[in-house]
Design a protein around this motif. Sequence first.
Motif, mmCIF file in Angstrom:
data_model
loop_
_atom_site.group_PDB
_atom_site.id
_atom_site.type_symbol
_atom_site.label_atom_id
_atom_site.label_comp_id
_atom_site.label_asym_id
_atom_site.label_seq_id
_atom_site.Cartn_x
_atom_site.Cartn_y
_atom_site.Cartn_z
ATOM 1 N N PHE A 211 23.366 -2.698 1.765
ATOM 2 C CA PHE A 211 23.391 -3.497 2.980
ATOM 3 C C PHE A 211 22.171 -4.419 3.032
ATOM 4 C CE2 PHE A 211 23.486 -3.372 7.912
ATOM 5 C CZ PHE A 211 24.200 -4.549 7.956
ATOM 6 N N ILE A 212 20.989 -3.905 3.343
ATOM 7 C CA ILE A 212 19.786 -4.732 3.438
ATOM 8 C C ILE A 212 18.678 -4.123 2.582
ATOM 9 C CG2 ILE A 212 18.042 -5.710 4.979
ATOM 10 C CD1 ILE A 212 20.062 -5.559 7.238
ATOM 11 N N GLY A 213 18.009 -4.979 1.811
ATOM 12 C CA GLY A 213 16.913 -4.503 0.970
ATOM 13 C C GLY A 213 15.673 -4.182 1.774
ATOM 14 N N ILE A 214 15.130 -5.182 2.470
ATOM 15 C CA ILE A 214 13.983 -5.010 3.362
ATOM 16 C C ILE A 214 14.321 -5.708 4.666
ATOM 17 C CG2 ILE A 214 11.529 -5.462 3.754
ATOM 18 C CD1 ILE A 214 11.174 -5.648 0.718
ATOM 19 N N SER A 215 14.162 -5.022 5.797
ATOM 20 C CA SER A 215 14.418 -5.641 7.091
ATOM 21 C C SER A 215 13.291 -5.317 8.052
ATOM 22 C CB SER A 215 15.754 -5.154 7.681
ATOM 23 O OG SER A 215 15.692 -3.782 8.012
ATOM 24 N N SER A 216 13.030 -6.241 8.971
ATOM 25 C CA SER A 216 11.996 -6.018 9.981
ATOM 26 C C SER A 216 12.328 -6.814 11.226
ATOM 27 C CB SER A 216 10.616 -6.431 9.456
ATOM 28 O OG SER A 216 9.623 -6.220 10.440
ATOM 29 N N THR A 217 12.242 -6.155 12.377
ATOM 30 C CA THR A 217 12.406 -6.839 13.658
ATOM 31 C C THR A 217 11.077 -7.361 14.189
ATOM 32 O OG1 THR A 217 12.219 -4.721 14.817
ATOM 33 C CG2 THR A 217 14.436 -5.488 14.268
ATOM 34 N N GLY A 218 9.968 -6.958 13.585
ATOM 35 C CA GLY A 218 8.643 -7.451 13.947
ATOM 36 C C GLY A 218 8.075 -8.292 12.823
ATOM 37 N N GLY A 232 28.274 -5.519 -2.460
ATOM 38 C CA GLY A 232 28.773 -5.012 -1.192
ATOM 39 C C GLY A 232 28.859 -6.112 -0.154
ATOM 40 N N PRO A 233 29.703 -5.953 0.861
ATOM 41 C CA PRO A 233 29.866 -6.981 1.886
ATOM 42 C C PRO A 233 28.648 -7.079 2.787
ATOM 43 C CG PRO A 233 31.140 -5.039 2.455
ATOM 44 C CD PRO A 233 30.597 -4.802 1.084
ATOM 45 N N TYR A 234 28.290 -8.295 3.149
ATOM 46 C CA TYR A 234 27.255 -8.584 4.143
ATOM 47 C C TYR A 234 25.855 -8.190 3.692
ATOM 48 C CZ TYR A 234 31.682 -8.403 6.629
ATOM 49 O OH TYR A 234 32.992 -8.571 6.976
ATOM 50 N N GLN A 235 25.658 -7.975 2.423
ATOM 51 C CA GLN A 235 24.334 -7.587 1.950
ATOM 52 C C GLN A 235 23.332 -8.712 2.198
ATOM 53 O OE1 GLN A 235 24.359 -8.566 -2.708
ATOM 54 N NE2 GLN A 235 26.018 -7.207 -2.131
ATOM 55 N N VAL A 236 22.081 -8.322 2.511
ATOM 56 C CA VAL A 236 20.976 -9.253 2.714
ATOM 57 C C VAL A 236 19.771 -8.724 1.962
ATOM 58 C CG1 VAL A 236 19.495 -10.416 4.384
ATOM 59 C CG2 VAL A 236 21.846 -9.835 5.017
ATOM 60 N N GLY A 237 19.134 -9.571 1.168
ATOM 61 C CA GLY A 237 17.955 -9.132 0.423
ATOM 62 C C GLY A 237 16.793 -8.814 1.338
ATOM 63 N N ILE A 238 16.297 -9.833 2.057
ATOM 64 C CA ILE A 238 15.212 -9.659 3.030
ATOM 65 C C ILE A 238 15.660 -10.283 4.342
ATOM 66 C CG2 ILE A 238 12.824 -10.177 3.627
ATOM 67 C CD1 ILE A 238 12.155 -10.267 0.669
ATOM 68 N N LEU A 247 6.913 -14.239 0.460
ATOM 69 C CA LEU A 247 6.267 -14.945 -0.640
ATOM 70 C C LEU A 247 6.538 -14.274 -1.984
ATOM 71 C CD1 LEU A 247 2.679 -15.411 0.898
ATOM 72 C CD2 LEU A 247 4.479 -17.135 0.792
ATOM 73 N N ASN A 248 6.864 -15.074 -2.995
ATOM 74 C CA ASN A 248 6.854 -14.642 -4.389
ATOM 75 C C ASN A 248 7.710 -13.411 -4.661
ATOM 76 O OD1 ASN A 248 4.857 -16.377 -6.047
ATOM 77 N ND2 ASN A 248 3.722 -15.932 -4.168
ATOM 78 N N ASN A 249 8.876 -13.338 -4.022
ATOM 79 C CA ASN A 249 9.798 -12.250 -4.294
ATOM 80 C C ASN A 249 10.906 -12.721 -5.231
ATOM 81 O OD1 ASN A 249 8.828 -10.185 -2.120
ATOM 82 N ND2 ASN A 249 9.052 -12.125 -1.014
ATOM 83 N N THR A 250 11.472 -11.791 -5.988
ATOM 84 C CA THR A 250 12.637 -12.059 -6.826
ATOM 85 C C THR A 250 13.799 -11.245 -6.272
ATOM 86 O OG1 THR A 250 11.286 -12.459 -8.792
ATOM 87 C CG2 THR A 250 13.601 -11.921 -9.141
ATOM 88 N N ILE A 251 14.872 -11.934 -5.864
ATOM 89 C CA ILE A 251 15.972 -11.288 -5.156
ATOM 90 C C ILE A 251 17.279 -11.660 -5.846
ATOM 91 C CG2 ILE A 251 17.062 -10.934 -2.914
ATOM 92 C CD1 ILE A 251 14.516 -12.121 -1.643
ATOM 93 N N SER A 252 18.022 -10.645 -6.292
ATOM 94 C CA SER A 252 19.266 -10.882 -7.024
ATOM 95 C C SER A 252 20.415 -10.179 -6.319
ATOM 96 C CB SER A 252 19.156 -10.349 -8.456
ATOM 97 O OG SER A 252 18.079 -10.974 -9.134
ATOM 98 N N GLY A 253 21.560 -10.877 -6.219
ATOM 99 C CA GLY A 253 22.716 -10.303 -5.545
ATOM 100 C C GLY A 253 24.003 -10.708 -6.211
ATOM 101 N N ILE A 263 17.766 -14.360 1.592
ATOM 102 C CA ILE A 263 16.698 -14.255 2.589
ATOM 103 C C ILE A 263 17.238 -14.801 3.901
ATOM 104 C CG2 ILE A 263 14.398 -15.011 3.283
ATOM 105 C CD1 ILE A 263 13.704 -15.284 0.304
ATOM 106 N N GLN A 264 17.060 -14.050 4.962
ATOM 107 C CA GLN A 264 17.479 -14.487 6.288
ATOM 108 C C GLN A 264 16.286 -14.420 7.231
ATOM 109 O OE1 GLN A 264 21.020 -12.626 7.777
ATOM 110 N NE2 GLN A 264 20.607 -13.204 9.895
ATOM 111 N N GLY A 265 15.941 -15.563 7.844
ATOM 112 C CA GLY A 265 14.807 -15.615 8.762
ATOM 113 C C GLY A 265 13.503 -15.846 8.026
ATOM 114 N N GLY A 266 12.404 -15.607 8.757
ATOM 115 C CA GLY A 266 11.073 -15.824 8.196
ATOM 116 C C GLY A 266 10.501 -17.155 8.617
ATOM 117 N N GLY A 267 9.226 -17.167 8.993
ATOM 118 C CA GLY A 267 8.578 -18.404 9.378
ATOM 119 C C GLY A 267 8.169 -19.238 8.178
ATOM 120 N N LEU A 268 7.640 -18.564 7.136
ATOM 121 C CA LEU A 268 7.272 -19.227 5.885
ATOM 122 C C LEU A 268 7.959 -18.489 4.746
ATOM 123 C CD1 LEU A 268 5.625 -21.243 4.167
ATOM 124 C CD2 LEU A 268 3.757 -19.566 4.178
#
Length: 388
Positions: A211-218, A232-238, A247-253, A263-268
């Motif tokens: 589903f999600i690799g790393i998630s944070s509401t803060g 899998g359906p609806y998977q999100v890396g970060i 920064l500087n992540n490698t994400i494969s799906g 990647i979903q969200g994030g200021g930078l």
Amino acid sequence: MNTRNSLLALTLCLGLQAAHAAKITVGSCQPHQRSYSTISAAIGAARPGDQIDICPGTYPEQLTITKSISLEGIVLPNQPGATITPPAAGLKQLPANSSFYPQVYVYHAGGPVTLSNLAIDGTSANILYGTIVFDSTSACETGFMKDFSGISFTNTPGYLQNVSVSGHFVSSFYPGDPEPQQYPDCGSGIEFNNRTEPAIVTNSVVNGFGFIGISSTGPLTASHNILTSQSGPYQVGIQSASRSVILNNTISGEAFFTQTTGIQGGGLVQDNMVQGFTLGIVNSGQVVHNTLFNNYTGITDPKQATENLVSTTVKQYLDPACANGACGPNPTYKPTIGVDMACEQSNQVLANGFVGVGIGVANVKKNDLVSASNLYANVGTTSTACTQ
């Protein structure tokens, strides 16, 4: 408090904690230290600010942490490290009556909790529902398990370094299925259910999440991590809040399903490699100097997109909704896209490179012009505009 100040406060707090920490050992690799045979026993004996050093070995435990402590795996030459696996009796619901089954559960600890040099392996997990033990696949199929995660923080600042989380997905084959049936809520790698408490994840690996690799509401800082999803359906890396730094992540799906996201969200969001998703980077603030390869759409609705390289090997793709003949003899094909502006202004799409995509910049606001600073190679159409 902004993200930088939050992370500075967390770093200072961790430094003060380390200065006053007592050390406790799990295992027998340090015979002259105060030691325990299980991590849970050491957590129970620790006081806020203590550091628990864990000898190489396998620990079939489910951990609950409600105090500000540090857990650190001891690294020894030619040793495999410290690995936490699900207990044979099954993972319990944490918190109770939640249908959540994390292997490491950190809850209202009153200060930062640090995890480093540890592996959390969820392969072949069982769960304990009441007094009945289910295998994880059966638990997901019946709905007893709503969330299966490696590490879960709630209202606690967290710092994870050199952590490996693997095996958090559930799948099974049904007769005639060309691919295994995936269960999206089962499971995720690392979750921070925080309000304003900051979290840092660095130099870590999340492998095989459903589903999600790393998630944070803060506020989250995620840097130099490697994430690989299980199809899998609806998977999100970060997935992160708007004030986060990625920064500087490698994400494969995999883009097999209708919507998967790197990647979903994030200021930078900067200097990441994102490959193989339906959507590469979505709804982020500053999207800078990322490499996006073989995503159906590279970047979607950014506030700013500069100096990114978006490339694919195909100009169009079969809509995943049309897989297995679902759209009949004339299936729908869609163009691959470099940046999809979702009918917003494109004046902050600057100096990007687009290679091999069907459309360079798509769905630009009506009467808006795309900057000439973007470069195109082997692109079907440089830009398209919304009609309203």
